[in-house]
Design an enzyme around this catalytic site. Structure first.
Site, PDB file in Angstrom:
ATOM      1  N   TYR A 148       0.566  -1.061  -0.298  1.00 39.48           N
ATOM      2  CA  TYR A 148       0.010  -0.132  -0.008  1.00 39.48           C
ATOM      3  C   TYR A 148       0.780   0.882  -0.184  1.00 39.48           C
ATOM      4  CZ  TYR A 148      -3.358   3.487   1.645  1.00 39.48           C
ATOM      5  OH  TYR A 148      -4.759   4.671   1.382  1.00 39.48           O
ATOM      6  N   ASP A 241       9.128   2.396  -0.334  1.00 33.35           N
ATOM      7  CA  ASP A 241       8.214   3.201   1.273  1.00 33.35           C
ATOM      8  C   ASP A 241       8.548   2.858   2.523  1.00 33.35           C
ATOM      9  OD1 ASP A 241       5.771   3.719   1.932  1.00 33.35           O
ATOM     10  OD2 ASP A 241       4.096   3.297   0.768  1.00 33.35           O
ATOM     11  N   LYS A 269       4.297   8.381   8.883  1.00 25.10           N
ATOM     12  CA  LYS A 269       4.219   8.146  10.033  1.00 25.10           C
ATOM     13  C   LYS A 269       4.995   8.748  11.133  1.00 25.10           C
ATOM     14  CE  LYS A 269       0.684   5.134   8.066  1.00 25.10           C
ATOM     15  NZ  LYS A 269       0.477   4.512   7.335  1.00 25.10           N
TER      16      LYS A 269
HETATM   17  C1  LIG Z   1      -0.038   4.456   5.739  1.00 28.25           C
HETATM   18  C2  LIG Z   1       0.826   4.294   4.221  1.00 28.25           C
HETATM   19  C3  LIG Z   1       0.807   5.069   3.136  1.00 28.25           C
HETATM   20  C4  LIG Z   1       0.071   6.216   3.773  1.00 28.25           C
HETATM   21  O1  LIG Z   1       0.390   7.268   4.549  1.00 28.25           O
HETATM   22  P1  LIG Z   1      -0.895   8.734   4.583  1.00 28.25           P
HETATM   23  O2  LIG Z   1       0.019   9.467   5.200  1.00 28.25           O
HETATM   24  O3  LIG Z   1      -2.091   7.493   5.447  1.00 28.25           O
HETATM   25  O4  LIG Z   1      -1.432   8.953   3.417  1.00 28.25           O
HETATM   26  C5  LIG Z   1       1.428   4.934   2.650  1.00 28.25           C
HETATM   27  N1  LIG Z   1       3.114   4.450   1.943  1.00 28.25           N
HETATM   28  C6  LIG Z   1       2.752   3.275   3.830  1.00 28.25           C
HETATM   29  C7  LIG Z   1       3.751   2.111   3.012  1.00 28.25           C
HETATM   30  C8  LIG Z   1       1.607   3.179   4.544  1.00 28.25           C
HETATM   31  O5  LIG Z   1       1.802   2.153   5.643  1.00 28.25           O
END
Ligand SMILES: *Cc1c(COP(=O)(O)O)cnc(C)c1O
Length: 427
Positions: A148, A241, A269
């Site tokens: 994701y 990511d 995060k």
């Molecule tokens: C949470 C998440 C996102 C998206 O971040 P948001 O601040 O919710 O838009 C992207 N990549 C990963 C791996 C995530 O866990």
């Protein structure tokens, strides 16, 4: 013993919420539909003690889905936010703290010489993709099923029929043309990656180096190094990511732990310390393609917001070697205890520093298809059993427990007692 949760206030709030918020929530997983119950409405939290509007108390293993590595309401983070707020909440002009947090991040994350801040991980990955396409002059993005990267149109793609073909929209409202340049391949599948590179001129391959959004499914030995070689050979960029893994699995994220340096890194995060902040970064050469220096447009009214930067900086500064040792020890105690509590039931407990997933599967989970084959009904019963015993674990099989530095041995002990009883009741 299960406690009986009182829910009069949350039931009333949920009824009101559903009239004005779709599903009663501002982000889908919070609705707890995956485990067949109504959402938790939170009153307040401190450390990892979370209290709902009805006064029920929980040990929190969700921790806002990752940002809260120091637990809720850490005094240093609160003080930093108060201090920043008193000086003004947003300027739309650069500040000292933005330079400091950028220096702090660049000093920790091997691939990052320069970075651009955003307010969400979604924006950061969207912008990293745009930059990768500009830098390579190519269109195609290779991503992995079950990874994701936020709700970016082109990355909300499922594998099409046939192998290494163009992706199809994973959400209504996403244009087929938006996912036409996305190729979705199975995680840990070298052949599929090779085929994608053979059949397409690839701009970038994007992955979560320690995927946490299908439950935690670590890379097979050597897989990340293989991705580095494959992208380099194809003239494509490698994008990690690390929105979850960054500053969690170690000071410099998964890339430092695994010794594999991507071209671009997406972070979020923990970076915002519980306030909205994210970033993407890479080499100076790549990052200087961004406006105002270069031809890749990227912007944000609240990017580098003073409150978020203050919280993020305070959060990062507390993450020293000792913190990672403690985080690792807590994670291992939890994972080992969960394995023991599960006994010979068909359960796989997977962990890496700061992350634990309990897969309800008789066999190890190595990709998204295997994750989807888990007994999600048994997981739901287990998760509801935990809640009934005052333990809040992710209300979905396809997520990870987020271990924090505020989880003390007593929280782990309480959790393991609850987990053993909840396993009893899960089948
Ligand atoms: C949470 C998440 C996102 C998206 O971040 P948001 O601040 O919710 O838009 C992207 N990549 C990963 C791996 C995530 O866990």
């Amino acid at each position: 013993m299960p406690i009986s949760l009182t829910d009069a206030k949350s039931a009333e709030l949920f009824a009101r919420a559903r009239r004005v918020l779709p599903g009663g929530v501002n982000s889908p997983v919070r609705a707890m539909r995956a485990i067949g119950r109504d959402p938790l409405f939170v009153e307040r939290a401190r450390g990892v003690d979370l209290i709902d509007v009805d006064g029920n108390r929980f040990v929190d293993w969700v921790c806002s889905w990752g940002p809260l590595i120091h637990g809720h309401a850490h005094p240093d983070i609160l003080a930093a936010v108060h201090h920043a707020a008193a000086a003004g909440t947003t300027f739309g002009a650069p500040t000292t703290a933005e330079v400091e947090i950028a220096e702090e991040i660049a000093s920790r994350v091997p691939s990052v010489e320069m970075l651009r801040m955003t307010s969400s991980g979604t924006e950061a990955s969207m912008s990293a993709i745009r930059l990768a396409r500009a830098a390579t002059g190519r269109d195609v993005i290779v991503k992995f099923a079950g990874h994701y990267h936020g709700h970016v149109d082109g990355l909300l793609a499922d594998a099409g029929s046939g192998l290494a073909t163009q992706g199809i929209p994973a959400s209504a409202g996403v244009l087929a043309s938006a996912t036409a340049a996305t190729v979705v391949v199975p995680w840990n599948d070298r052949e599929a990656v090779e085929r994608a590179f053979a059949e397409h001129e690839v701009a970038a391959l994007v992955c979560e180096p320690y995927p946490g959004n299908m439950g935690l499914v670590p890379p097979a030995d050597g897989f990340l190094a293989f991705l580095r070689e494959a992208t380099e050979a194809a003239g494509a960029l490698l994008v990690f990511d690390e929105v979850i893994s960054g500053f969690r699995v170690g000071p410099g994220g998964a890339q430092e732990r695994e010794g594999v340096t991507p071209d671009l890194t997406v972070m979020g995060k923990i970076l915002g310390g519980g306030l909205p902040a994210a970033a993407f970064g890479g080499s100076r050469e790549l990052m200087e393609r961004l406006a105002p220096l270069g031809d890749v447009y990227q912007a944000g009214t609240l990017s580098g917001n003073p409150l978020a930067v203050a919280a993020g900086l305070a959060s990062l500064r507390m993450l020293d070697d000792d913190a990672y040792h403690r985080l690792h020890a807590t994670t291992e105690t939890l994972a080992t205890g969960l394995r023991e509590a599960a006994g010979d039931r068909p359960v796989q407990v997977v962990s890496v520093t700061g992350l634990v997933t309990v897969f309800f599967s008789a066999t190890p989970v190595t990709d998204y298809d295997e994750a989807k084959a888990c007994d999600t009904e048994a997981y739901s019963r287990w998760c509801r059993g935990l809640l009934a015993r005052g333990v809040y674990a992710p209300p979905s099989q396809f997520e990870a427990m987020f271990v924090s530095l505020a989880h003390e041995p007593e929280h782990v002990t309480r959790t393991l007692e609850a987990a053993a009883a909840a396993f009893e009741a899960a089948w």
